[in-house]
Design a protein around this motif. Structure first.
Motif, short mmCIF file in Angstrom:
data_model
loop_
_atom_site.label_atom_id
_atom_site.label_comp_id
_atom_site.label_asym_id
_atom_site.label_seq_id
_atom_site.Cartn_x
_atom_site.Cartn_y
_atom_site.Cartn_z
N SER A 76 5.52 10.17 -0.90
CA SER A 76 6.65 9.60 -0.54
C SER A 76 7.63 10.18 -0.04
CB SER A 76 7.35 8.51 -1.79
OG SER A 76 8.07 9.55 -2.62
N ALA A 140 7.11 10.26 6.71
CA ALA A 140 7.59 8.64 6.22
C ALA A 140 6.77 7.73 7.04
CB ALA A 140 9.17 8.75 6.55
N THR A 144 4.29 4.80 6.05
CA THR A 144 4.72 3.43 6.32
C THR A 144 3.60 2.78 7.02
OG1 THR A 144 6.99 4.07 6.63
CG2 THR A 144 6.45 1.92 7.49
N GLN A 150 8.21 3.27 3.67
CA GLN A 150 9.15 4.16 3.55
C GLN A 150 10.58 4.12 4.27
OE1 GLN A 150 8.21 7.00 1.26
NE2 GLN A 150 6.43 5.54 1.05
N TYR A 153 13.86 3.60 1.93
CA TYR A 153 14.14 4.89 1.25
C TYR A 153 15.47 5.28 2.36
CZ TYR A 153 10.60 4.90 -2.00
OH TYR A 153 9.55 4.84 -2.89
N THR A 156 14.72 8.54 4.43
CA THR A 156 14.17 8.33 5.54
C THR A 156 15.14 8.30 6.86
OG1 THR A 156 12.32 7.20 4.68
CG2 THR A 156 12.53 7.03 7.25
#
Length: 289
Positions: A76, A140, A144, A150, A153, A156
């Motif tokens: 992640s 990221a 995704t 992601q 978040y 990102t």
């Protein structure tokens, strides 16, 4: 322009699938392709030193590829954020930003037009941070697209802002360096500083060398030095003519008179053939000596 855009997108994607310590030095391969295409399409002569420079770049790139560390498994963008906020990388980022601010606000106004390392220092320092941000953003997006969103978040979007800020700053001062100094001098120095600082940042943030033994590290370093040698050789001899050594002025003049000649014997770079020219006054002085 289309080819350049596609190439930059591919370069961006490469950081999501491979360590920066591998991707960044391989940028020297574009120099080889440019030299070969210029020889074939533009009929520019590729001298023996240029061929030797291409061979050195290929040998160095092969050495790095064969001994590059494996990509770190990241689940992640939060994990990347944790790596970026560790004390070691925060210290590196703080030193880089402090040095960049000192160069921008103190050295650029006074020495930017006369010392080549000022502009290149800014874009190389900021460039190392931009690569780390690009890699984080690329990871990221890769996660995704693979089904693990992601974009929810906040990290990102922070990385996205860092990418934009760093790239704008980097390109601004790189363009100033190219506008002020000779490209054949700027390019190898910038490549050396940018690549070295990027590798250092990647080693600190992603701990690339922790997954390698000393033999691999030394081999990678030798490959990088080999690429640097080939790059300098290519740029140093790219304007060499038969029977004449390369004569490249470091700094380009900002103004010229109506006849296209600079005053006080400042060397000019001919737009037609890249051969440095001198004013008639300087030529007469040279003949009299």
């Amino acid at each position: 322009m289309t080819a350049m855009i596609v190439g930059e997108i591919a370069n961006f994607a490469a950081y999501a699938f491979a360590p920066a310590i591998l991707v960044t030095p391989l940028g020297a391969l574009s120099i080889i392709i440019s030299a070969v295409l210029a020889h074939i399409i533009l009929r520019e002569k590729l001298h023996i030193f240029g061929i030797l420079g291409c061979i050195l770049c290929v040998v160095g790139s092969t050495s790095i590829v064969l001994h590059a560390p494996p990509e770190r498994d990241i689940e992640s963008v939060a994990e990347v954020w944790n790596l970026a906020t560790e004390p070691a990388f925060l210290l590196y980022a703080g030193v880089v930003l402090a040095a960049a601010f000192v160069l921008i606000f103190y050295f650029v106004p006074q020495y930017g037009q006369t010392h080549i390392m000022v502009y290149i220092g800014v874009c190389s320092l900021v460039g190392s941070l931009s690569v780390m941000s690009v890699k984080a953003l690329g990871i990221a997006l890769k996660l995704t697209f693979s089904g693990m969103n992601q974009l929810v978040y906040p990290q990102t979007w922070v990385f996205l802002l860092l990418v934009v800020a760093c790239i704008v700053t980097q390109m601004n001062y790189l363009n100033k360096a190219l506008d002020t100094f000779n490209t054949a001098v700027v390019s190898p120095i910038y490549y050396t500083m940018f690549t070295s600082l990027t590798i250092l940042a990647s080693v600190i943030m992603f701990k690339d060398w922790d997954r390698q033994d000393p033999t691999q590290i030394v081999t990678e370093s030798c490959g990088f030095v080999t690429i640097l040698s080939g790059t300098f050789l290519l740029h140093k001899t790219k304007d060499m003519m038969d029977g004449l050594p390369p004569n490249l002025p470091i700094r380009l003049p900002k103004h010229a008179d109506e006849d296209g000649h600079a005053t006080e014997g400042i060397p000019l770079k001919s737009a037609a053939d890249g051969i440095p020219l001198r004013s008639p006054r300087a030529t007469e002085s040279f003949r009299s000596t």
